[in-house]
Write an enzyme that holds these catalytic residues in place. Structure first.
Site, mmCIF file in Angstrom:
data_model
loop_
_atom_site.group_PDB
_atom_site.id
_atom_site.type_symbol
_atom_site.label_atom_id
_atom_site.label_comp_id
_atom_site.label_asym_id
_atom_site.label_seq_id
_atom_site.Cartn_x
_atom_site.Cartn_y
_atom_site.Cartn_z
ATOM 1 N N GLY A 56 0.829 -1.211 0.000
ATOM 2 C CA GLY A 56 0.000 0.000 0.000
ATOM 3 C C GLY A 56 0.865 1.264 0.000
ATOM 4 N N ASP A 57 1.954 1.245 0.749
ATOM 5 C CA ASP A 57 2.852 2.412 0.796
ATOM 6 C C ASP A 57 3.519 2.614 -0.570
ATOM 7 O OD1 ASP A 57 2.187 2.267 3.479
ATOM 8 O OD2 ASP A 57 4.012 1.160 4.003
HETATM 9 N N1 ATP Z 1 -0.552 -10.147 -4.482
HETATM 10 C C1 ATP Z 1 -0.597 -9.035 -5.217
HETATM 11 N N2 ATP Z 1 -0.572 -9.123 -6.569
HETATM 12 C C2 ATP Z 1 -0.588 -8.025 -7.354
HETATM 13 N N3 ATP Z 1 -0.677 -6.773 -6.865
HETATM 14 C C3 ATP Z 1 -0.718 -6.601 -5.530
HETATM 15 C C4 ATP Z 1 -0.692 -7.718 -4.632
HETATM 16 N N4 ATP Z 1 -0.766 -7.246 -3.369
HETATM 17 C C5 ATP Z 1 -0.838 -5.891 -3.477
HETATM 18 N N5 ATP Z 1 -0.812 -5.504 -4.771
HETATM 19 C C6 ATP Z 1 -0.893 -4.139 -5.311
HETATM 20 O O1 ATP Z 1 -0.596 -3.205 -4.295
HETATM 21 C C7 ATP Z 1 -1.740 -2.371 -4.035
HETATM 22 C C8 ATP Z 1 -1.829 -2.083 -2.553
HETATM 23 O O2 ATP Z 1 -2.014 -3.307 -1.844
HETATM 24 P P1 ATP Z 1 -3.045 -3.447 -0.629
HETATM 25 O O3 ATP Z 1 -4.419 -3.187 -1.100
HETATM 26 O O4 ATP Z 1 -2.733 -4.773 -0.019
HETATM 27 O O5 ATP Z 1 -2.593 -2.226 0.292
HETATM 28 P P2 ATP Z 1 -2.572 -2.071 1.891
HETATM 29 O O6 ATP Z 1 -3.587 -2.971 2.504
HETATM 30 O O7 ATP Z 1 -2.640 -0.621 2.151
HETATM 31 O O8 ATP Z 1 -1.099 -2.617 2.190
HETATM 32 P P3 ATP Z 1 -0.096 -2.379 3.444
HETATM 33 O O9 ATP Z 1 -0.887 -1.734 4.565
HETATM 34 O O10 ATP Z 1 0.422 -3.744 3.778
HETATM 35 O O11 ATP Z 1 0.997 -1.512 2.915
HETATM 36 C C9 ATP Z 1 -2.947 -3.136 -4.589
HETATM 37 O O12 ATP Z 1 -3.999 -2.260 -4.967
HETATM 38 C C10 ATP Z 1 -2.322 -3.855 -5.772
HETATM 39 O O13 ATP Z 1 -2.272 -3.019 -6.901
HETATM 40 O O1 F1X Z 2 0.831 0.992 12.776
HETATM 41 P P1 F1X Z 2 0.705 1.716 11.434
HETATM 42 O O2 F1X Z 2 1.333 3.070 11.473
HETATM 43 O O3 F1X Z 2 -0.695 1.705 10.902
HETATM 44 O O4 F1X Z 2 1.522 0.855 10.380
HETATM 45 C C1 F1X Z 2 2.907 0.665 10.536
HETATM 46 C C2 F1X Z 2 3.386 -0.369 9.540
HETATM 47 O O5 F1X Z 2 2.712 -1.618 9.690
HETATM 48 O O6 F1X Z 2 3.111 0.114 8.222
HETATM 49 C C3 F1X Z 2 4.153 -0.277 7.344
HETATM 50 C C4 F1X Z 2 3.578 -1.146 6.249
HETATM 51 O O7 F1X Z 2 2.573 -0.468 5.557
HETATM 52 C C5 F1X Z 2 5.221 -0.942 8.181
HETATM 53 O O8 F1X Z 2 6.482 -0.472 7.801
HETATM 54 C C6 F1X Z 2 4.898 -0.575 9.597
HETATM 55 O O9 F1X Z 2 5.303 -1.540 10.545
#
Ligand code: ATP
Ligand code: F1X
Length: 305
Positions: free
Chosen positions: A252-253
Site C-alpha cells: 500500500g505504501d
Molecule cells: N498479491 C498481489 N498481486 C498483485 N498486486 C498486488 C498484490 N498485493 C498488493 N498488490 C498491489 O498493491 C496495491 C496495494 O495493496 P493493498 O491493497 O494490499 O494495500 P494495503 O492494505 O494498504 O497494504 P499495506 O498496509 O500492507 O501496505 C494493490 O492495490 C495492488 O495493486
Molecule cells: O501501525 P501503522 O502506522 O498503521 O503501520 C505501521 C506499519 O505496519 O506500516 C508499514 C507497512 O505499511 C510498516 O512499515 C509498519 O510496521
C-alpha cells in the site's frame, strides 16, 4: 517537492519461521530489519524510483537514531522532530516459502504537547504551493485524532496537495478536512463507512460514501485484485498485474509512492493509478519488507501495455 510525514515510524523486525507453533519455542530460519512506518516507506519507494523526497516525523531514542541512519544511507533527506520517548519496533513472523504472516504493531511512544507543537510548526514552515505531502500511518499515544485534519487544513491554506493514508478516527476526521487524495484499503474503507462490499454496485456505493466524507478523490486498494479510483465525476477500476506474491506488507505504501510519483509530475489520475498499481505489485512480489525497484516497476508496466 514531495514530503512524507510519519508520526509513528517503526523499525520492522521480521523473523522467518518454518511454521507457526503456539505454546512452543520456534527457531527463526532467518531475520531482517527494515526501516518502517508508512510515510518512511513511501520515501524509500520514491528513492527506488529516483524521485527525491523529504521525510519528516517524530523519532526518538536509539531506535529513532537507527531509523535516521537507515534513511540517511538511502540518500533520503530528513527533517525530524526529536522526541523523549523511544521509537517503536514492529514485529512480523513470516512463514518460509508460504504466504502466511503474523504482524504485531506496537502502540508507539507517548508524544508530549510540546513535541507535537514543534512538528506542526515545522510542517507550517515547510509548506509551499504546489508541493505534495503524504500523511501516513497510525498515531502514537498523546497525538489527537484530528491531527491529520489540522495538518491538511494548514497545507491546503498554503496551496499544497495532500495524500492521506491512515485508518479509524484519524482517517475519518482527516477526510473531513478535504485531502486531495485518500488511499484506504478495502477493510479500512468498509470500517470508515459501515458498508460491506459484495458486488460491483456495493463497491461503487462504498466509493461514493467515502467521497461524501470529504476527500477530493479516492484510491481504494484491494490487494491482488487491484484498485478503484473515484472522484465525484469518474470511477476507474484497474486490475493488478499477476505476480508471485512473496510478502504484501508495504504494498500500500509503494502504491502511494507510485501515485504521488505520477501526480507530482502532472500525470493524469488514471495514469498515476497505473504507476501506483505497478509499484504495489512490485513490492508484493519482493521477499520480506523489501520494496520493489525501478526495474521491477518498469518490467510490470511494459507487460501491462
Ligand atoms: N498479491 C498481489 N498481486 C498483485 N498486486 C498486488 C498484490 N498485493 C498488493 N498488490 C498491489 O498493491 C496495491 C496495494 O495493496 P493493498 O491493497 O494490499 O494495500 P494495503 O492494505 O494498504 O497494504 P499495506 O498496509 O500492507 O501496505 C494493490 O492495490 C495492488 O495493486
Ligand atoms: O501501525 P501503522 O502506522 O498503521 O503501520 C505501521 C506499519 O505496519 O506500516 C508499514 C507497512 O505499511 C510498516 O512499515 C509498519 O510496521
Amino acid at each position: 517537492m514531495i514530503y512524507t510525514l510519519t508520526l509513528n515510524p517503526a523499525i520492522d523486525f521480521e523473523l522467518i519461521v518454518a511454521d507457526f507453533e503456539f505454546d512452543a519455542v520456534s527457531r527463526a530460519l532467518g531475520s531482517r530489519v527494515d526501516c518502517g512506518g508508512k510515510g518512511f516507506n513511501v520515501s524509500r519507494m520514491l528513492a527506488n524510483l529516483k524521485m527525491p523526497s523529504i521525510a519528516m516525523g517524530l523519532v526518538g531514542g536509539p531506535t529513532g537514531d537507527r531509523l535516521s541512519a537507515m534513511l540517511g544511507e538511502l540518500g533520503i533527506d530528513t527533517r525530524f522532530t526529536r522526541i523523549a520517548g523511544e521509537t517503536r519496533t514492529n514485529v512480523s513472523l513470516v512463514q518460509a516459502g508460504g504466504s502466511k504472516h503474523l504482524k504485531v504493531n506496537d502502540t508507539g511512544p507517548s508524544i508530549s504537547d510540546e513535541e507535537l507543537a514543534e512538528l506542526i510548526g515545522m510542517v507550517r514552515a515547510a509548506a509551499r504551493p504546489g508541493d505534495w505531502w503524504v500523511l501516513a500511518g497510525s498515531l502514537p499515544p498523546g497525538v489527537p485524532d484530528d491531527v491529520y485534519a489540522q495538518l491538511i487544513t494548514i497545507l491546503d491554506q498554503q496551496g499544497a496537495f495532500t495524500v492521506l493514508d491512515s485508518s479509524g478516527e484519524a482517517l475519518r476526521l482527516g477526510c473531513a478536512a478535504g485531502p486531495t487524495l485518500v488511499k484506504p484499503n478495502l477493510a479500512e474503507a468498509e470500517q470508515l463507512t459501515g458498508l460491506v462490499v459484495s458486488d460491483a454496485a456495493s463497491l461503487t456505493a462504498l466509493a461514493q460514501a467515502v467521497l461524501l466524507l470529504g476527500p477530493v478523490s479516492l484510491v481504494l486498494s484491494m490487494g491482488k485484485t487491484g484498485a478503484l479510483l473515484a472522484t465525484p465525476d469518474e470511477q476507474v477500476e484497474c486490475i493488478s498485474p499477476r505476480i508471485v506474491e512473496q510478502n504484501p506488507i508495504g504494498a500500500g505504501d509503494s502504491m502511494v509512492a507510485g501515485l504521488v510519483w505520477g501526480l507530482s509530475q502532472g500525470q493524469s489520475q488514471s495514469g498515476s493509478l497505473t504507476l501506483g498499481i505497478a509499484c504495489g505489485a512490485a513490492t508484493a512480489s519482493c521477499a520480506g519488507t523489501t520494496l520493489g525497484t525501478l526495474a521491477d516497476v518498469e518490467a510490470l508496466l511494459a507487460n501491462s501495455n
